[in-house]
Scaffold this motif. Structure first.
Motif, mmCIF file in Angstrom:
data_model
loop_
_atom_site.group_PDB
_atom_site.id
_atom_site.type_symbol
_atom_site.label_atom_id
_atom_site.label_comp_id
_atom_site.label_asym_id
_atom_site.label_seq_id
_atom_site.Cartn_x
_atom_site.Cartn_y
_atom_site.Cartn_z
ATOM 1 N N LYS B 71 0.922 -1.332 0.035
ATOM 2 C CA LYS B 71 0.124 0.130 -0.008
ATOM 3 C C LYS B 71 0.842 1.126 0.115
ATOM 4 O O LYS B 71 0.842 2.186 -0.672
ATOM 5 C CB LYS B 71 -0.957 0.040 1.334
ATOM 6 C CG LYS B 71 -1.648 1.084 1.548
ATOM 7 C CD LYS B 71 -2.824 1.476 0.813
ATOM 8 C CE LYS B 71 -3.690 2.673 0.804
ATOM 9 N NZ LYS B 71 -4.864 2.883 0.094
ATOM 10 N N ALA B 76 -1.912 2.255 -3.666
ATOM 11 C CA ALA B 76 -3.384 1.524 -4.389
ATOM 12 C C ALA B 76 -4.580 2.075 -3.595
ATOM 13 O O ALA B 76 -4.618 2.660 -2.605
ATOM 14 C CB ALA B 76 -2.996 0.105 -4.262
ATOM 15 N N ILE B 79 -6.038 -3.008 -1.508
ATOM 16 C CA ILE B 79 -5.156 -4.129 -1.463
ATOM 17 C C ILE B 79 -6.248 -5.488 -1.231
ATOM 18 O O ILE B 79 -7.118 -5.299 -0.398
ATOM 19 C CB ILE B 79 -4.372 -4.182 -0.224
ATOM 20 C CG1 ILE B 79 -3.507 -3.081 -0.285
ATOM 21 C CG2 ILE B 79 -3.477 -5.283 -0.230
ATOM 22 C CD1 ILE B 79 -2.392 -2.951 -1.373
ATOM 23 N N ALA B 97 -1.983 -5.278 -5.226
ATOM 24 C CA ALA B 97 -2.370 -3.676 -5.270
ATOM 25 C C ALA B 97 -3.248 -3.384 -6.304
ATOM 26 O O ALA B 97 -2.915 -3.655 -7.390
ATOM 27 C CB ALA B 97 -1.040 -2.893 -5.236
#
Lengths: 135, 135
Positions: B71, B76, B79, B97
């Motif tokens: 992360k 992203a 997750i 991600a």
């Protein structure tokens, strides 16, 4: 601190069958697979790593408890356990019994086709079989 | 006791980038998503509940460590963490991600399309960015 409020879509697509120490255990309203959803009853949590370490451990314990019961009840070929949440961001963990002749095997269940609602009696029967498997 | 032997398909589709306390951390050879795979180095384990309670706790800790790093590295939107294993039965946990403009968003990555191999330099760059994110 804000109270925990269940996401609207989780409320619509599943029904609570048991409250565990951390999670609300819910049965998906989709008869294609024996499909349970664990929702940690904590506000503002989207990722497993947003939980406290103690809650992470509790979630693991509850996943294992539910996965074991579902395997025992169904004799499934594989239990799928997943925290995805690309659509519903409130943290929830799918625990699904998969069998080699089920819809979309060996592909994933998420995003596949349309849900097939249970008839009320079949939903109640599934719920009771699952709860019995915890004993 | 039998030694741990990595499944052939996992060996082919991913490359080890770090050994953790329990798991071999592997980077999937598919450039479509930043996609890591945790493989507990224990023989004859297919389900999370086949692990000992201590190993279950270690796996949770390693999932959280890897998910947090991924992360941080990618920024992203979500997750995805999943133990599916309908095809490869050796227990392995995907940590992926996902971003709102990535292939098949918001659907799952498993069973979608064909893998797109990295060029060697891009693979090494991704590996190093991930390892740096652990620090």
């Amino acid at each position: 601190m804000q109270p925990f409020v269940l996401d609207d879509r989780l409320a619509r697509d599943s029904e609570s069958i048991l409250k565990l120490g951390l999670c609300d255990l819910r049965l998906a309203r989709d008869s294609r697979w024996p499909w349970l959803i664990l929702v940690p009853q904590r506000p503002d949590v989207s990722e497993i790593f947003d939980l406290t370490p103690l809650d992470q451990a509790l979630l693991t314990f509850e996943q294992v408890t539910v996965g074991t019961a579902l395997k025992k009840m169904t004799g499934a070929d594989k239990i799928n356990i997943a925290a995805i949440g690309n659509i519903v961001r409130q943290l929830h963990v799918h625990v699904v019994a998969r069998s080699e002749n089920d819809p979309n095997w060996p592909g994933p269940i998420w995003g596949f086709g349309q849900s097939v609602p249970y008839e009320e009696k079949a939903f109640e029967a599934m719920k009771h079989r699952i709860l019995e498997a915890f004993q």
